[in-house]
Design a protein around this motif. Sequence first.
Motif, PDB file in Angstrom:
ATOM      1  N   GLU A 171       0.759  -1.379   0.011  1.00 23.42           N
ATOM      2  CA  GLU A 171       0.166   0.053  -0.210  1.00 23.42           C
ATOM      3  C   GLU A 171       1.021   1.488   0.031  1.00 23.42           C
ATOM      4  N   ASN A 172       2.038   1.395   0.996  1.00 22.90           N
ATOM      5  CA  ASN A 172       2.909   2.225   1.285  1.00 22.90           C
ATOM      6  C   ASN A 172       4.011   2.040   0.007  1.00 22.90           C
ATOM      7  N   ALA A 173       3.862   1.847  -1.287  1.00 25.81           N
ATOM      8  CA  ALA A 173       5.064   1.323  -2.217  1.00 25.81           C
ATOM      9  C   ALA A 173       5.122   2.760  -2.922  1.00 25.81           C
ATOM     10  N   TYR A 174       5.832   3.150  -3.484  1.00 20.53           N
ATOM     11  CA  TYR A 174       6.003   4.257  -4.753  1.00 20.53           C
ATOM     12  C   TYR A 174       7.119   4.389  -5.527  1.00 20.53           C
ATOM     13  N   ARG A 175       8.645   3.718  -4.936  1.00 23.47           N
ATOM     14  CA  ARG A 175       8.960   3.837  -6.195  1.00 23.47           C
ATOM     15  C   ARG A 175       9.582   1.471  -6.554  1.00 23.47           C
ATOM     16  N   TYR A 176       9.852   1.426  -7.783  1.00 25.80           N
ATOM     17  CA  TYR A 176      11.033   0.598  -7.004  1.00 25.80           C
ATOM     18  C   TYR A 176      12.175   0.469  -7.965  1.00 25.80           C
ATOM     19  N   LEU A 177      12.859  -0.693  -7.617  1.00 32.56           N
ATOM     20  CA  LEU A 177      14.106  -0.923  -8.388  1.00 32.56           C
ATOM     21  C   LEU A 177      14.863  -2.318  -8.044  1.00 32.56           C
ATOM     22  N   ILE A 178      14.743  -2.444  -9.599  1.00 40.36           N
ATOM     23  CA  ILE A 178      15.109  -4.066  -9.539  1.00 40.36           C
ATOM     24  C   ILE A 178      16.532  -4.385 -10.495  1.00 40.36           C
ATOM     25  N   ASP A 179      17.391  -5.273  -9.174  1.00 44.05           N
ATOM     26  CA  ASP A 179      18.515  -5.111  -9.570  1.00 44.05           C
ATOM     27  C   ASP A 179      18.639  -6.825  -9.927  1.00 44.05           C
ATOM     28  N   HIS A 180      18.738  -7.359 -11.024  1.00 42.25           N
ATOM     29  CA  HIS A 180      18.696  -8.860 -11.405  1.00 42.25           C
ATOM     30  C   HIS A 180      17.060 -10.059 -10.642  1.00 42.25           C
ATOM     31  N   ASP A 181      17.630 -10.378 -10.077  1.00 44.65           N
ATOM     32  CA  ASP A 181      16.812 -11.017  -9.086  1.00 44.65           C
ATOM     33  C   ASP A 181      15.483 -10.432  -8.131  1.00 44.65           C
ATOM     34  N   ARG A 182      15.733  -9.618  -7.794  1.00 40.30           N
ATOM     35  CA  ARG A 182      15.577  -8.622  -6.441  1.00 40.30           C
ATOM     36  C   ARG A 182      14.701  -7.460  -6.829  1.00 40.30           C
ATOM     37  N   LEU A 183      13.720  -6.973  -6.342  1.00 39.78           N
ATOM     38  CA  LEU A 183      13.218  -6.322  -6.205  1.00 39.78           C
ATOM     39  C   LEU A 183      12.856  -5.040  -5.269  1.00 39.78           C
ATOM     40  N   VAL A 184      13.093  -4.087  -4.986  1.00 39.84           N
ATOM     41  CA  VAL A 184      12.932  -3.276  -3.761  1.00 39.84           C
ATOM     42  C   VAL A 184      11.946  -2.260  -3.507  1.00 39.84           C
ATOM     43  N   PHE A 185      11.178  -2.608  -2.563  1.00 47.59           N
ATOM     44  CA  PHE A 185       9.879  -1.382  -2.760  1.00 47.59           C
ATOM     45  C   PHE A 185      10.480   0.162  -2.080  1.00 47.59           C
ATOM     46  N   PHE A 186      10.234   1.611  -2.555  1.00 51.13           N
ATOM     47  CA  PHE A 186      10.514   2.391  -1.455  1.00 51.13           C
ATOM     48  C   PHE A 186       9.327   3.673  -1.199  1.00 51.13           C
ATOM     49  N   GLY A 187       9.364   3.748  -0.350  1.00 52.39           N
ATOM     50  CA  GLY A 187       7.694   4.623   0.154  1.00 52.39           C
ATOM     51  C   GLY A 187       7.950   6.525  -0.462  1.00 52.39           C
ATOM     52  N   PRO A 188       7.080   6.662  -0.202  1.00 52.81           N
ATOM     53  CA  PRO A 188       7.090   8.512  -1.510  1.00 52.81           C
ATOM     54  C   PRO A 188       8.512   9.487  -0.388  1.00 52.81           C
ATOM     55  N   ASP A 189       8.722   8.822   0.896  1.00 50.29           N
ATOM     56  CA  ASP A 189      10.055   9.611   1.927  1.00 50.29           C
ATOM     57  C   ASP A 189      11.311   9.265   0.745  1.00 50.29           C
ATOM     58  N   GLN A 190      10.673   7.795   0.411  1.00 57.52           N
ATOM     59  CA  GLN A 190      12.539   7.354  -0.472  1.00 57.52           C
ATOM     60  C   GLN A 190      13.165   5.978   0.152  1.00 57.52           C
ATOM     61  N   ARG A 191      12.122   5.843   1.705  1.00 57.65           N
ATOM     62  CA  ARG A 191      12.605   4.767   2.546  1.00 57.65           C
ATOM     63  C   ARG A 191      12.715   3.613   1.789  1.00 57.65           C
ATOM     64  N   VAL A 192      13.595   2.599   2.143  1.00 54.58           N
ATOM     65  CA  VAL A 192      13.249   0.865   1.289  1.00 54.58           C
ATOM     66  C   VAL A 192      12.270   0.625   2.429  1.00 54.58           C
ATOM     67  N   LEU A 193      10.851   0.146   1.585  1.00 52.08           N
ATOM     68  CA  LEU A 193      10.430  -0.446   2.700  1.00 52.08           C
ATOM     69  C   LEU A 193      10.860  -2.112   3.048  1.00 52.08           C
ATOM     70  N   GLY A 194      11.039  -2.361   1.532  1.00 50.58           N
ATOM     71  CA  GLY A 194      11.547  -3.673   1.859  1.00 50.58           C
ATOM     72  C   GLY A 194      11.671  -4.505   0.222  1.00 50.58           C
ATOM     73  N   GLY A 195      12.156  -6.060   0.256  1.00 47.00           N
ATOM     74  CA  GLY A 195      12.956  -6.688  -1.234  1.00 47.00           C
ATOM     75  C   GLY A 195      12.299  -8.185  -1.028  1.00 47.00           C
ATOM     76  N   TRP A 196      12.019  -8.449  -2.208  1.00 43.07           N
ATOM     77  CA  TRP A 196      11.432  -9.458  -2.585  1.00 43.07           C
ATOM     78  C   TRP A 196      12.285  -9.463  -4.050  1.00 43.07           C
ATOM     79  N   ARG A 197      12.771 -11.202  -4.465  1.00 42.87           N
ATOM     80  CA  ARG A 197      12.972 -11.292  -5.264  1.00 42.87           C
ATOM     81  C   ARG A 197      12.014 -12.319  -6.432  1.00 42.87           C
ATOM     82  N   ARG A 198      12.782 -12.510  -7.541  1.00 48.28           N
ATOM     83  CA  ARG A 198      11.498 -13.630  -8.828  1.00 48.28           C
ATOM     84  C   ARG A 198      12.209 -14.541  -8.034  1.00 48.28           C
ATOM     85  N   VAL A 199      10.895 -15.602  -8.451  1.00 50.47           N
ATOM     86  CA  VAL A 199      10.369 -16.463  -8.891  1.00 50.47           C
ATOM     87  C   VAL A 199      10.935 -17.031  -9.944  1.00 50.47           C
ATOM     88  N   ASP A 200      11.249 -18.165 -10.569  1.00 48.91           N
ATOM     89  CA  ASP A 200      11.418 -18.251 -12.729  1.00 48.91           C
ATOM     90  C   ASP A 200      10.958 -19.589 -12.388  1.00 48.91           C
TER      91      ASP A 200
END
Length: 149
Positions: free
Chosen positions: A120-149
Amino acid sequence: MMIKPLRNTLLLAAGALLLAACSSRPAPQLDEPAARLEGPVVDQRWNLLLVGTNERLEMPERPHFVIDRDGRVSGSDGCNRLTGRAALGENNSIAFSDLATTRRACPQAEDAARVTGMLENAYRYLIDHDRLVFFGPDQRVLGGWRRVD
């Protein structure tokens, strides 16, 4: 250990997003006409790695989500099934809406709510290889996810 490389990736990603935020536009509006979504976030299963920059959750089921090309979100918060909508915009902006979960009794209900809150608070994302990181509107890291192949 795996946490240190992920933490370094998250810190690098935070720095890159801070630079990009200087010229950023607002998050996508979810009431705009729905277009087919494309990009590396779409049609992939993402499993939760971390909440924040280093907290792992032990849940009955692994939290995960999928965004389909029509913007529908489905998955699990670790206890309950999760559905909703997602919109993607310029500069890796993302917005989730209409998130709903089932209401199963679960000893980790607070952690499940934190997973849903991250989306709900995700504002931006960044993908690095198989990792997805969500950032809030204040640019704080909300959490990380891993792509499942």
